[in-house]
Design an enzyme around this catalytic site. Structure first.
Site, PDB file in Angstrom:
ATOM      1  N   LEU A   1      -7.885 -15.518  27.610  1.00 44.67           N
ATOM      2  CA  LEU A   1      -7.085 -15.699  26.838  1.00 44.67           C
ATOM      3  C   LEU A   1      -4.863 -15.708  27.214  1.00 44.67           C
ATOM      4  O   LEU A   1      -4.598 -16.256  27.196  1.00 44.67           O
ATOM      5  CB  LEU A   1      -6.686 -13.957  26.260  1.00 44.67           C
ATOM      6  CG  LEU A   1      -7.745 -13.939  25.128  1.00 44.67           C
ATOM      7  CD1 LEU A   1      -7.457 -12.638  25.021  1.00 44.67           C
ATOM      8  CD2 LEU A   1      -7.878 -14.886  24.477  1.00 44.67           C
TER       9      LEU A   1
ATOM     10  N   GLU B   1       1.506 -11.705  30.652  1.00 42.91           N
ATOM     11  CA  GLU B   1       0.956 -12.451  31.362  1.00 42.91           C
ATOM     12  C   GLU B   1       2.996 -12.780  31.641  1.00 42.91           C
ATOM     13  O   GLU B   1       2.979 -12.925  33.153  1.00 42.91           O
ATOM     14  CB  GLU B   1       0.408 -13.434  30.398  1.00 42.91           C
ATOM     15  CG  GLU B   1      -0.380 -13.617  30.239  1.00 42.91           C
ATOM     16  CD  GLU B   1      -1.643 -13.185  31.261  1.00 42.91           C
ATOM     17  OE1 GLU B   1      -1.553 -13.297  32.410  1.00 42.91           O
ATOM     18  OE2 GLU B   1      -2.931 -12.691  30.783  1.00 42.91           O
TER      19      GLU B   1
HETATM   20 ZN    ZN Z   1      -3.672  -9.155  33.655  1.00 43.79          ZN
END
Ligand code: ZN
Length: 424
Positions: A183, A239
């Site tokens: 992802l 992220e």
């Molecule tokens: Zn991570």
């Protein structure tokens, strides 16, 4: 074989796997780290040392209390046969909003944070401004091990803008691996001092530094979806946390593992391993080390660096913030250098449009070297003009476009340069 009790998140692969109704997420980077730690007994110690350096920069900062602003370029790399990957500007702007709310702690659902964590969370005072949106149609797919190809024109992707000065986020269809779906992924700050390996865990080259996100979990208003995955734009928040040096809150190990942030409670695994990821009663590590100076607390699934359901993630802690601000004033400091008229990599280029401001909707390109292409973006990053056959004096017609500021970007063999255009 030595059992590794502390694994590193650093470059993290966030996977989600659908098992019937159940979703699981794992960090695929664990495998690589385990190998590295096996090969070098000093690995963990060296890693900890550099992490402490990060924090020291943040703790000793004279920029405390000031907002640190990061310019962001989104690259929407979409496959010719899958136009749904060409996400609308509204999704890009929504993602930017989610990022800013997370790092300014203005997200409305922060009221859901349990009281026990009230004293450790804070406003990171980090903001993100939109520098550009680049759209790239491609015939390429980017399989596992090939995701960096999406960051290069030569391999069907979109070239980074100077990665030292911009946070580049590439959005495309990420590959699946080990029966799971990737992802998102981020490279940590590159070229850190005391890095234990010649090939550090940062980006293999500056040109590919940044973040990648699967197009289905980008933004909170995305018309696409990934199974029943609860996409709220917080995969990107997570992220970007890695990009700024954060590790997973469970320390990628069992209870003895530390994520490097003193104020985060320990956990022996990520929250998504449980049927109810956001169970308020779950406390997988009792008797947390008293050295942290904090009482035993439940698992903090409200933290963006967990794998909990995205709707549950609402906060970052003060120590996490110190680490990120340390990265921003240390190895990623150039991100904070204001960018005025042109990118550093193409500073020597004398180019732009004349006249500027543009008065009668007509401007002409001038350039000391002939660019390979010219593209003009409006302020929300929408491309409004593109040409690959560029000659000096070439006309750009702004008829029908709203007045205001535009960005013109020229791509040369050795880099890109941008200039502002004002349309009056
Ligand atoms: Zn991570």
């Amino acid at each position: 074989m030595k059992k590794i009790t502390t694994l590193l998140p650093i470059l993290c692969l966030l996977f989600s796997t659908l098992y019937a109704q159940e979703q699981r997420t794992i960090c695929g980077y664990d495998y690589l780290i385990e190998t590295m730690a096996d090969q070098d007994p000093n690995f963990m110690e060296a890693y900890q040392k550099h992490f402490e350096e990060f924090k020291a920069i943040g703790e000793n900062s004279n920029q405390r209390g000031t907002v640190l602003t990061i310019p962001v370029v989104f690259h929407i790399v979409w496959h010719t046969n899958r136009p749904e990957e060409n996400l609308d500007d509204s999704v890009v702007l929504d993602q930017l909003r989610v990022l800013n709310e997370a790092y300014r702690f203005t997200n409305e659902d922060k009221v859901n944070l349990r009281d026990t964590f009230n004293t450790i969370v804070d406003d990171a005072m980090i903001e993100f401004t939109l520098a550009g949106v680049v759209r790239k149609e491609t015939a390429m797919n980017f399989g596992f091990g090939q995701t960096d190809n999406a960051k290069k024109e030569a391999t069907g992707g979109s070239d980074a803008w100077d990665t030292k000065r911009y946070l580049n986020i590439w959005v495309f269809k990420l590959p699946s691996l080990l029966g799971g779906q990737l992802l998102g992924m981020a490279y940590p700050p590159p070229f850190l001092p005391n890095w234990p390996f010649p090939t550090n865990l940062g980006a293999p080259s500056a040109a590919v530094d940044g973040v990648i996100i699967d197009f289905r979990v980008f933004g909170s208003n995305n018309p696409n979806s990934f199974g029943s995955y609860d996409a709220q734009g917080r995969t990107t928040v997570h992220e970007v946390g890695h990009y700024l040096g954060l590790r997973h809150i469970w320390g990628d190990g069992v209870c003895g593992a530390d994520d490097g942030a003193k104020d985060t409670p320990r956990a022996n695994q990520n929250s998504n391993n449980f049927a109810n990821p956001c169970n308020p009663d779950r406390n997988t590590c009792h008797n947390e080390p008293t050295a942290d100076g904090l009482p035993d607390r439940p698992d903090m699934w409200e933290n963006y660096m967990d794998y909990s359901t995205e709707s549950c993630q609402v906060a970052l802690t003060k120590d996490q913030i110190t680490i990120m601000r340390g990265a921003l004033e240390g190895p990623r400091a150039l991100l904070l250098t204001p960018i005025t008229t042109s990118l550093n990599i193409a500073k020597s280029k004398n180019f732009g449009v004349h006249p500027n401001p543009v008065f009668n909707n007509i401007a002409r390109i001038y350039a000391s070297d002939t660019p390979n292409s010219i593209e003009v973006f409006d302020l929300v990053g929408k491309s409004v003009y593109y040409s690959e056959q560029v000659v000096n004096g070439q006309e750009i017609n702004f008829d029908g476009m709203h007045k205001g500021i535009y960005l013109i970007m020229a791509t040369f063999d050795d880099g890109k340069a941008t200039q502002k255009i004002i349309l009056k």
